[in-house]
Design an enzyme around this catalytic site. Sequence first.
Site, PDB file in Angstrom:
ATOM      1  N   ASP A  14       0.827  -1.205   0.000  1.00 38.35           N
ATOM      2  CA  ASP A  14       0.000   0.000   0.000  1.00 38.35           C
ATOM      3  C   ASP A  14       0.867   1.263   0.000  1.00 38.35           C
ATOM      4  OD1 ASP A  14      -2.327   1.811   0.754  1.00 38.35           O
ATOM      5  OD2 ASP A  14      -3.250  -0.170   0.833  1.00 38.35           O
ATOM      6  N   SER A  64      -6.930   4.136  -1.492  1.00 35.20           N
ATOM      7  CA  SER A  64      -6.967   2.696  -1.217  1.00 35.20           C
ATOM      8  C   SER A  64      -8.311   2.065  -1.555  1.00 35.20           C
ATOM      9  CB  SER A  64      -6.624   2.433   0.250  1.00 35.20           C
ATOM     10  OG  SER A  64      -5.299   2.851   0.507  1.00 35.20           O
ATOM     11  N   ARG A 187     -20.132  23.280   6.982  1.00 32.60           N
ATOM     12  CA  ARG A 187     -20.276  21.812   6.992  1.00 32.60           C
ATOM     13  C   ARG A 187     -20.143  21.234   8.396  1.00 32.60           C
ATOM     14  NH1 ARG A 187     -15.351  19.050   3.830  1.00 32.60           N
ATOM     15  NH2 ARG A 187     -15.734  17.351   5.282  1.00 32.60           N
ATOM     16  N   ALA A 264     -21.411   9.371   1.161  1.00 31.64           N
ATOM     17  CA  ALA A 264     -22.460   9.018   2.116  1.00 31.64           C
ATOM     18  C   ALA A 264     -22.183   9.420   3.555  1.00 31.64           C
ATOM     19  CB  ALA A 264     -22.706   7.506   2.047  1.00 31.64           C
ATOM     20  N   ASP A 265     -20.945   9.267   4.022  1.00 26.14           N
ATOM     21  CA  ASP A 265     -20.732   9.270   5.476  1.00 26.14           C
ATOM     22  C   ASP A 265     -21.193  10.553   6.164  1.00 26.14           C
ATOM     23  OD1 ASP A 265     -18.618  10.643   4.295  1.00 26.14           O
ATOM     24  OD2 ASP A 265     -17.102   9.912   5.696  1.00 26.14           O
ATOM     25  N   ARG A 266     -21.002  11.700   5.529  1.00 26.22           N
ATOM     26  CA  ARG A 266     -21.401  12.963   6.160  1.00 26.22           C
ATOM     27  C   ARG A 266     -22.762  13.458   5.664  1.00 26.22           C
ATOM     28  NH1 ARG A 266     -17.800  15.305   9.427  1.00 26.22           N
ATOM     29  NH2 ARG A 266     -15.624  14.609   9.362  1.00 26.22           N
ATOM     30  N   ASP A 403       1.825   3.283   2.960  1.00 27.01           N
ATOM     31  CA  ASP A 403       0.779   4.301   3.016  1.00 27.01           C
ATOM     32  C   ASP A 403       0.640   4.904   4.411  1.00 27.01           C
ATOM     33  OD1 ASP A 403      -1.266   5.808   1.776  1.00 27.01           O
ATOM     34  OD2 ASP A 403      -2.750   4.586   2.805  1.00 27.01           O
TER      35      ASP A 403
END
Length: 514
Positions: A14, A64, A187, A264-266, A403
């Site tokens: 990675d 990733s 936000r 989606a997450d927020r 990474d």
Amino acid sequence: MSVSKKPMVLVILDGYGYREEQQDNAIFSAKTPVMDALWANRPHTLIDASGLEVGLPDRQMGNSEVGHVNLGAGRIVYQDLTRLDVEIKDRVFFANPVLTGAVDKAKSAGKAVHIMGLLSAGGVHSHEDHIMAMVELAAERGAEKIYLHAFLDGRDTPPRSAESSLKKFEEKFAALGKGRVASIIGRYYAMDRDNRWDRVEKAYDLLTLAQGEFQADTAVAGLQAAYARDENDEFVKATVIRAEGQPDAAMEDGDALIFMNFRADRAREITRAFVNADFDGFARKKVVNVDFVMLTEYAADIKTAVAYPPASLVNTFGEWMAKNDKTQLRISETEKYAHVTFFFNGGVEESFKGEDRILINSPKVATYDLQPEMSSAELTEKLVAAIKSGKYDTIICNYPNGDMVGHTGVMEAAVKAVEALDHCVDEVAKAVESVGGQLLITADHGNAEQMRDPATGQAHTAHTNLPVPLIYVGDKNVKAVEGGKLSDIAPTMLSLMGMEIPQEMTGKPLFIVE
């Protein structure tokens, strides 16, 4: 007893990109005799892991999640941002039945069309060009009352950069002769993801009641007042935008509400406040029955219209293995376990028939520069045992070090991480050859090869858009093909295993058996 299997192993290093320049390059600076020897003596090529080749916008750095989806799918998987860009350019967006349906219904009932979203060119949660297209769609279809509720960014964009975006929309509404920016808020309030409902409530009240802590005649004036209060874009307090004589933009039953965020997450929390009948995050002062449209599916259990439902990927590498009665192992540390399972399987949580999974705990340290080798020794020990077990037709492994340590921006630690990986690759390659298996070594995107930003002189902690290596280790006489990308890896593996490639996989094999 069954015959011992000779596994096809894919090792994903990675964040291990390829960069010619030696300056600030942790991979070049590290002592890597094993990778150097493999690169010198084994069939190898460079492959693209960013931008359009992985379904991202042109030249955008890889990541990733995207990388592993493409690796496992064997085809370019267009991300929401790119898919929307393409559909808007081709005007397919303007005929989307869910979006047009919501606008037409509101218009014929004399109701308002509310459009909300992160007004940003950041391209992470949304893109202002998509919001502009939605305004145009509503206007073209004859909606008279068009209200834009702008969530301000300052995280994926500079801290005070919203003014040009707001100006652009105010000019657009003036040109259309209808519609307006009805509210602005940071936000921080509208896009919380940690159940801080007191924040979300402020955004909800602003949207539903047209009530906020502040009011201004224009969006730009409202923003400038926020700056004078020392609030950056992200933290702008709820501000109603309404000039003298303008009707308020409070939401009414039957109005359309289009949420233009694609990530989606927020987006989930504020969506649930509108959509869920049993919502209990806070006591809603006004429950409004709007025609709510999510641009993409924010969660499977949110029951409302979706303009762009998730595309399900058929015949990913994992599914194809299962259909062909092959056994497979997925193995990584905590940090990248989801990537070799959920993302590699095209967003499928459950394991396929014949798929085993091994999770190695990542070390409990504050930041990984404190332990750059992470849990690579234990991961390698388990991986080597699996290779030698004779149980698996194929094994997918991710080493997170390049990474996770690259993200710290600490050059010395990144060098140590890369050196630890070199020892691991040595053991894995020897194990694969000892059982007559085959090994592909690659990466999902770059990171550790660029540890300083030449433009600013600061630490470079982000991914890169550089190519990544692909190396073949095995007993087949193969020739490398140039010009590959991550979505060519699954077809390459199937071809080396002597298996048919499903028609859904449009990638091409990168090593041709001679």
